[in-house]
Design a protein around this motif. Structure first.
Motif, PDB file in Angstrom:
ATOM      1  N   ARG A 201       0.811  -1.346  -0.146  1.00 41.76           N
ATOM      2  CA  ARG A 201      -0.090   0.115  -0.028  1.00 41.76           C
ATOM      3  C   ARG A 201       0.917   1.385  -0.111  1.00 41.76           C
ATOM      4  NH1 ARG A 201      -4.391   1.150   4.860  1.00 41.76           N
ATOM      5  NH2 ARG A 201      -5.329   3.118   3.913  1.00 41.76           N
ATOM      6  N   LEU A 202       1.864   1.176   0.671  1.00 42.03           N
ATOM      7  CA  LEU A 202       2.953   2.137   0.813  1.00 42.03           C
ATOM      8  C   LEU A 202       3.509   2.582  -0.501  1.00 42.03           C
ATOM      9  CD1 LEU A 202       4.960   2.035   4.219  1.00 42.03           C
ATOM     10  CD2 LEU A 202       3.299   3.668   3.531  1.00 42.03           C
ATOM     11  N   LEU A 203       3.891   1.699  -1.364  1.00 44.53           N
ATOM     12  CA  LEU A 203       4.556   1.786  -2.612  1.00 44.53           C
ATOM     13  C   LEU A 203       3.744   1.818  -3.763  1.00 44.53           C
ATOM     14  CD1 LEU A 203       7.520  -0.928  -1.937  1.00 44.53           C
ATOM     15  CD2 LEU A 203       7.577   1.532  -1.544  1.00 44.53           C
ATOM     16  N   ARG A 204       2.594   1.948  -3.759  1.00 45.80           N
ATOM     17  CA  ARG A 204       1.628   1.935  -4.750  1.00 45.80           C
ATOM     18  C   ARG A 204       0.926   3.606  -4.846  1.00 45.80           C
ATOM     19  NH1 ARG A 204      -3.199  -1.192  -2.219  1.00 45.80           N
ATOM     20  NH2 ARG A 204      -4.329   0.343  -1.052  1.00 45.80           N
ATOM     21  N   ALA A 205       1.688   4.419  -4.079  1.00 50.91           N
ATOM     22  CA  ALA A 205       1.267   6.040  -4.232  1.00 50.91           C
ATOM     23  C   ALA A 205       1.664   6.547  -5.433  1.00 50.91           C
ATOM     24  CB  ALA A 205       2.089   6.604  -3.078  1.00 50.91           C
ATOM     25  N   ASP A 206       2.416   6.076  -6.411  1.00 56.81           N
ATOM     26  CA  ASP A 206       2.858   6.815  -7.481  1.00 56.81           C
ATOM     27  C   ASP A 206       1.785   6.717  -8.479  1.00 56.81           C
ATOM     28  OD1 ASP A 206       4.403   7.871  -9.600  1.00 56.81           O
ATOM     29  OD2 ASP A 206       5.876   6.168  -9.614  1.00 56.81           O
ATOM     30  N   ILE A 207       1.184   8.042  -8.630  1.00 52.79           N
ATOM     31  CA  ILE A 207       0.303   8.391  -9.701  1.00 52.79           C
ATOM     32  C   ILE A 207       0.826   8.139 -11.429  1.00 52.79           C
ATOM     33  CG2 ILE A 207      -1.052   9.804  -8.245  1.00 52.79           C
ATOM     34  CD1 ILE A 207      -0.289  12.152 -10.194  1.00 52.79           C
ATOM     35  N   TYR A 208       2.109   8.076 -11.436  1.00 56.84           N
ATOM     36  CA  TYR A 208       2.500   7.630 -12.743  1.00 56.84           C
ATOM     37  C   TYR A 208       2.745   6.218 -13.261  1.00 56.84           C
ATOM     38  CZ  TYR A 208       2.856  12.820 -13.437  1.00 56.84           C
ATOM     39  OH  TYR A 208       2.473  14.011 -13.512  1.00 56.84           O
ATOM     40  N   ASP A 209       2.301   5.453 -12.125  1.00 64.19           N
ATOM     41  CA  ASP A 209       2.250   3.880 -12.292  1.00 64.19           C
ATOM     42  C   ASP A 209       0.871   3.758 -12.994  1.00 64.19           C
ATOM     43  OD1 ASP A 209       1.993   1.281 -12.181  1.00 64.19           O
ATOM     44  OD2 ASP A 209       2.533   0.970 -10.159  1.00 64.19           O
ATOM     45  N   PRO A 210       1.112   3.449 -14.283  1.00 62.64           N
ATOM     46  CA  PRO A 210      -0.252   3.071 -15.004  1.00 62.64           C
ATOM     47  C   PRO A 210      -1.408   2.251 -14.522  1.00 62.64           C
ATOM     48  CG  PRO A 210       1.661   1.742 -16.162  1.00 62.64           C
ATOM     49  CD  PRO A 210       2.139   2.661 -15.214  1.00 62.64           C
ATOM     50  N   ARG A 211      -0.674   1.296 -13.626  1.00 70.20           N
ATOM     51  CA  ARG A 211      -1.787   0.345 -13.092  1.00 70.20           C
ATOM     52  C   ARG A 211      -2.328   0.847 -11.880  1.00 70.20           C
ATOM     53  NH1 ARG A 211       2.644  -3.553 -11.047  1.00 70.20           N
ATOM     54  NH2 ARG A 211       3.503  -1.551 -10.439  1.00 70.20           N
ATOM     55  N   THR A 212      -2.124   2.137 -11.535  1.00 66.38           N
ATOM     56  CA  THR A 212      -2.706   2.713 -10.324  1.00 66.38           C
ATOM     57  C   THR A 212      -3.089   4.149 -10.303  1.00 66.38           C
ATOM     58  OG1 THR A 212      -0.627   3.148  -9.085  1.00 66.38           O
ATOM     59  CG2 THR A 212      -1.632   1.135  -8.714  1.00 66.38           C
ATOM     60  N   LYS A 213      -2.693   4.755 -11.422  1.00 66.75           N
ATOM     61  CA  LYS A 213      -2.936   6.102 -11.648  1.00 66.75           C
ATOM     62  C   LYS A 213      -4.345   6.560 -11.328  1.00 66.75           C
ATOM     63  CE  LYS A 213      -2.914   6.278 -16.718  1.00 66.75           C
ATOM     64  NZ  LYS A 213      -2.039   6.806 -17.729  1.00 66.75           N
ATOM     65  N   GLY A 214      -5.350   5.931 -11.858  1.00 64.44           N
ATOM     66  CA  GLY A 214      -6.708   6.394 -11.936  1.00 64.44           C
ATOM     67  C   GLY A 214      -7.421   6.328 -10.461  1.00 64.44           C
ATOM     68  N   ALA A 215      -6.758   5.180  -9.769  1.00 59.31           N
ATOM     69  CA  ALA A 215      -7.265   5.002  -8.258  1.00 59.31           C
ATOM     70  C   ALA A 215      -6.843   5.938  -7.446  1.00 59.31           C
ATOM     71  CB  ALA A 215      -7.059   3.526  -7.793  1.00 59.31           C
ATOM     72  N   GLU A 216      -5.663   6.372  -7.798  1.00 54.98           N
ATOM     73  CA  GLU A 216      -4.656   7.421  -6.773  1.00 54.98           C
ATOM     74  C   GLU A 216      -5.338   8.735  -6.928  1.00 54.98           C
ATOM     75  OE1 GLU A 216      -1.776   8.977  -4.176  1.00 54.98           O
ATOM     76  OE2 GLU A 216      -2.707   6.836  -4.755  1.00 54.98           O
ATOM     77  N   VAL A 217      -5.752   9.105  -8.085  1.00 55.33           N
ATOM     78  CA  VAL A 217      -6.310  10.473  -8.362  1.00 55.33           C
ATOM     79  C   VAL A 217      -7.756  10.410  -7.567  1.00 55.33           C
ATOM     80  CG1 VAL A 217      -7.357  12.007  -9.951  1.00 55.33           C
ATOM     81  CG2 VAL A 217      -5.094  10.986 -10.471  1.00 55.33           C
TER      82      VAL A 217
END
Length: 350
Positions: A201-217
């Motif tokens: 959870r800590l390491l998925r904070a990068d909104i430039y990761d294509p796998r998680t960018k939408g969820a992060e925003v």
């Protein structure tokens, strides 16, 4: 944008003295998620590597059981990053895919942020992934009140790890949570339970990761909306003290990208040290999908296009965390640029 996303993300782990940075880093080093990472620390002894050290590669670098590289910063941080990158390119160390820096002895993360933005070699290979800040649930309120460095660390964070919740009074934990949510509404607040924390959870904070960018925003927009809703009828509750405060600007009409880009460049050129955080989702003229902006002081990520809006709200929303800058000044200057762009009937694309 694709080229930028392929740069090695660099995670910063910061926090005030005694807030649990070293404990958190020890937890992270044992986790298999870091097997493709390089970690820079100030001293090996501080994080107790001996019991899970596998191989000493040189006087400054060891390979851990998890496959993670751990390197001690002997001199300058910039030199350490460049030296390790050279070893990676020459095949002298495993080819790590991300880097983590633990800021023991660096109370203010600004020097690291400046280093990332100012060195051309580093910028060619690395980008700022996210900032993880530890805050002590027992002593955090006092530290935020007495130490400006503690406030800065929380203000620039993407993830805030609230430590020592197992020994803190529930009322104290609730108060520090409320304080942090007002200070930095876009940061995700994570409690470390008995020292344990979800490393993934800590390491998925990068909104430039294509796998998680939408969820992060979507996450930080929801957090900002919740904070605004909880305090809509209170007076100036998003102000931490007489200097640092957060606020959100919202625009119903689509923005001209050229005018906005010039305005933000001028703002950061004049006040970059005082604009601690800026995050936003923009409705840009002539562009169907939303454009995401993200910056920490002088470090500004390239704009990112989402495939679709995260919700039904099509307004532009920009979250600011600033140090001793009047909100009205920012509102007036941006309104002037918007008005000028409208009068010119121009427009540019992001």
């Amino acid at each position: 944008m694709a080229a930028y996303s392929r740069l090695t993300p660099l995670f910063i782990v910061t926090g005030f003295l005694g807030s649990g940075k070293t404990t958190l880093l020890n937890r992270m080093l044992r986790h298999p998620s870091l097997r493709d990472a390089a970690v820079l620390v100030n001293e090996f002894g501080d994080v107790g590597l001996d019991h899970f050290l596998v191989e000493k590669m040189d006087e400054n670098t060891v390979l851990l059981e998890s496959g993670c590289l751990c390197c001690t910063i002997r001199d300058d941080l910039k030199d350490a990053i460049i030296e390790l990158n050279g070893k990676r390119e020459r095949g002298e160390v495993p080819r790590y895919k991300r880097m983590i820096i633990e800021t023991t002895g660096l109370a203010d993360p600004s020097p690291i942020i400046f280093t990332l933005n100012s060195d051309t070699v580093i910028k060619h290979h690395y980008r700022l992934g996210s900032i993880i800040t530890t805050v002590d649930a027992v002593n955090g309120l006092k530290q935020l009140k007495r130490h400006a460095e503690s406030v800065k660390q929380a203000s620039v964070a993407d993830r805030i790890v609230l430590t020592k919740t197992d020994i803190a009074k529930p009322a104290d934990t609730a108060r520090i949570r409320a304080k942090l949510e007002r200070l930095n509404p876009s940061a995700e607040l994570i409690e470390a339970v008995d020292g344990e924390v979800d490393v993934k959870r800590l390491l998925r904070a990068d909104i430039y990761d294509p796998r998680t960018k939408g969820a992060e925003v979507r996450r930080w927009l929801a957090a900002e909306e919740k904070t605004a809703g909880d305090h809509r009828h209170s007076h100036d509750v998003n102000r931490h003290d007489e200097h640092i405060h957060s606020f959100t600007l919202t625009f119903d009409e689509a923005l001209d990208w050229t005018a906005f880009g010039i305005w933000m460049t001028m703002l950061l050129h004049a006040h970059g040290e005082k604009v601690l955080r800026i995050k936003g989702i923009l409705n840009v003229k002539g562009v169907a999908a939303p454009v995401v902006i993200n910056g920490v002081q002088h470090v500004v990520h390239p704009p990112m296009h989402l495939k679709a809006w995260p919700d039904n709200d099509r307004r532009s929303r920009i979250v600011f965390i600033v140090d001793d800058i009047d909100r009205a000044l920012i509102e007036r200057s941006l309104a002037a640029f918007n008005a000028a762009a409208g009068a010119a009937c121009g427009g540019g694309r992001a």
